[in-house]
Design a protein around this motif. Structure first.
Motif, mmCIF file in Angstrom:
data_model
loop_
_atom_site.group_PDB
_atom_site.id
_atom_site.type_symbol
_atom_site.label_atom_id
_atom_site.label_comp_id
_atom_site.label_asym_id
_atom_site.label_seq_id
_atom_site.Cartn_x
_atom_site.Cartn_y
_atom_site.Cartn_z
ATOM 1 N N PRO A 147 -1.311 41.745 -4.582
ATOM 2 C CA PRO A 147 -1.869 40.290 -4.654
ATOM 3 C C PRO A 147 -3.428 40.347 -5.311
ATOM 4 O O PRO A 147 -3.710 39.601 -6.037
ATOM 5 C CB PRO A 147 -1.499 39.804 -3.240
ATOM 6 C CG PRO A 147 -0.357 40.325 -2.862
ATOM 7 C CD PRO A 147 -0.417 41.928 -3.362
ATOM 8 N N LYS A 154 3.414 36.469 -11.189
ATOM 9 C CA LYS A 154 3.139 35.941 -10.037
ATOM 10 C C LYS A 154 4.504 35.200 -9.694
ATOM 11 O O LYS A 154 5.077 35.368 -8.479
ATOM 12 C CB LYS A 154 2.192 35.161 -10.055
ATOM 13 C CG LYS A 154 0.712 35.860 -10.130
ATOM 14 C CD LYS A 154 -0.091 34.705 -10.079
ATOM 15 C CE LYS A 154 -1.686 35.526 -9.712
ATOM 16 N NZ LYS A 154 -2.907 34.549 -9.592
ATOM 17 N N LEU A 214 5.425 36.625 -6.327
ATOM 18 C CA LEU A 214 5.126 35.564 -5.080
ATOM 19 C C LEU A 214 5.992 34.375 -5.141
ATOM 20 O O LEU A 214 6.181 33.546 -4.172
ATOM 21 C CB LEU A 214 3.923 35.058 -5.571
ATOM 22 C CG LEU A 214 2.695 36.360 -5.598
ATOM 23 C CD1 LEU A 214 1.349 35.613 -5.876
ATOM 24 C CD2 LEU A 214 2.659 37.122 -4.389
ATOM 25 N N HIS A 248 4.149 29.824 -4.413
ATOM 26 C CA HIS A 248 2.973 30.169 -3.680
ATOM 27 C C HIS A 248 1.678 29.669 -4.236
ATOM 28 O O HIS A 248 1.641 29.396 -5.379
ATOM 29 C CB HIS A 248 2.970 31.660 -4.082
ATOM 30 C CG HIS A 248 2.025 32.768 -3.286
ATOM 31 N ND1 HIS A 248 0.747 32.693 -3.499
ATOM 32 C CD2 HIS A 248 2.314 33.370 -2.277
ATOM 33 C CE1 HIS A 248 0.067 33.490 -2.814
ATOM 34 N NE2 HIS A 248 0.862 33.631 -1.831
ATOM 35 N N THR A 268 0.381 31.195 -7.688
ATOM 36 C CA THR A 268 1.202 30.773 -8.488
ATOM 37 C C THR A 268 0.803 29.514 -9.269
ATOM 38 O O THR A 268 0.564 29.452 -10.407
ATOM 39 C CB THR A 268 2.737 31.076 -8.529
ATOM 40 O OG1 THR A 268 2.834 32.183 -7.882
ATOM 41 C CG2 THR A 268 3.352 30.701 -9.561
#
Length: 139
Positions: free
Chosen positions: A18, A51, A55, A59, A62
């Motif tokens: 991340p 992403k 994620l 998220h 994102t």
């Protein structure tokens, strides 16, 4: 320099970490601010795909990437697609956080901006709705 930080981060933490993805987004932003709007769009499209896979669609990182992509897409000369992407993002933000959340209000403001550049008819209604939301946010 940021490119070197990204390369070091990717090597140490991995390209899908991340923190590495945040730097990748920062690079895309700076690319756009330097005038390479199309390059920023291409970089953000790739980043968004990554992403979404890592994620997920809900998220915050994102969602932020979707907003950045729409911005640079508009800056690159495609306000219609920018407005459509922002509309979809706005609907997701309303679903996730509600209409009075600061990110919802910010996205709505961007949506109104890009719609005004496309001659889409409902700009006045959106502006009035946005003003009502801002008064709720401020209170």
């Amino acid at each position: 320099m940021l490119r070197e930080v990204y390369e070091t981060q990717a090597r140490l933490l991995g390209p899908l970490h991340p923190d590495t993805l945040v730097i990748q987004g920062n690079l895309a932003q700076w690319r756009g601010q330097a005038g390479d709007h199309v390059g920023a769009v291409v970089a953000l499209e790739d980043l968004l795909a990554t992403k979404l896979g890592i994620l997920g669609p809900n998220h915050p990182h994102t969602l932020a990437t979707r907003g950045m992509l729409a911005h640079w897409r508009g800056q690159s000369g495609d306000p219609v697609t920018a407005a459509a992407e922002l509309r979809a993002l706005y609907e997701d933000l309303i679903r996730l956080f509600g209409p009075t959340h600061p990110e919802s209000a910010r996205t709505h403001s961007s949506l109104v901006h890009w719609r005004s550049r496309t001659q889409i008819a409902n700009v006045d209604g959106d502006y009035q709705q946005q003003q009502g939301q801002r008064s709720v946010v401020v209170r």
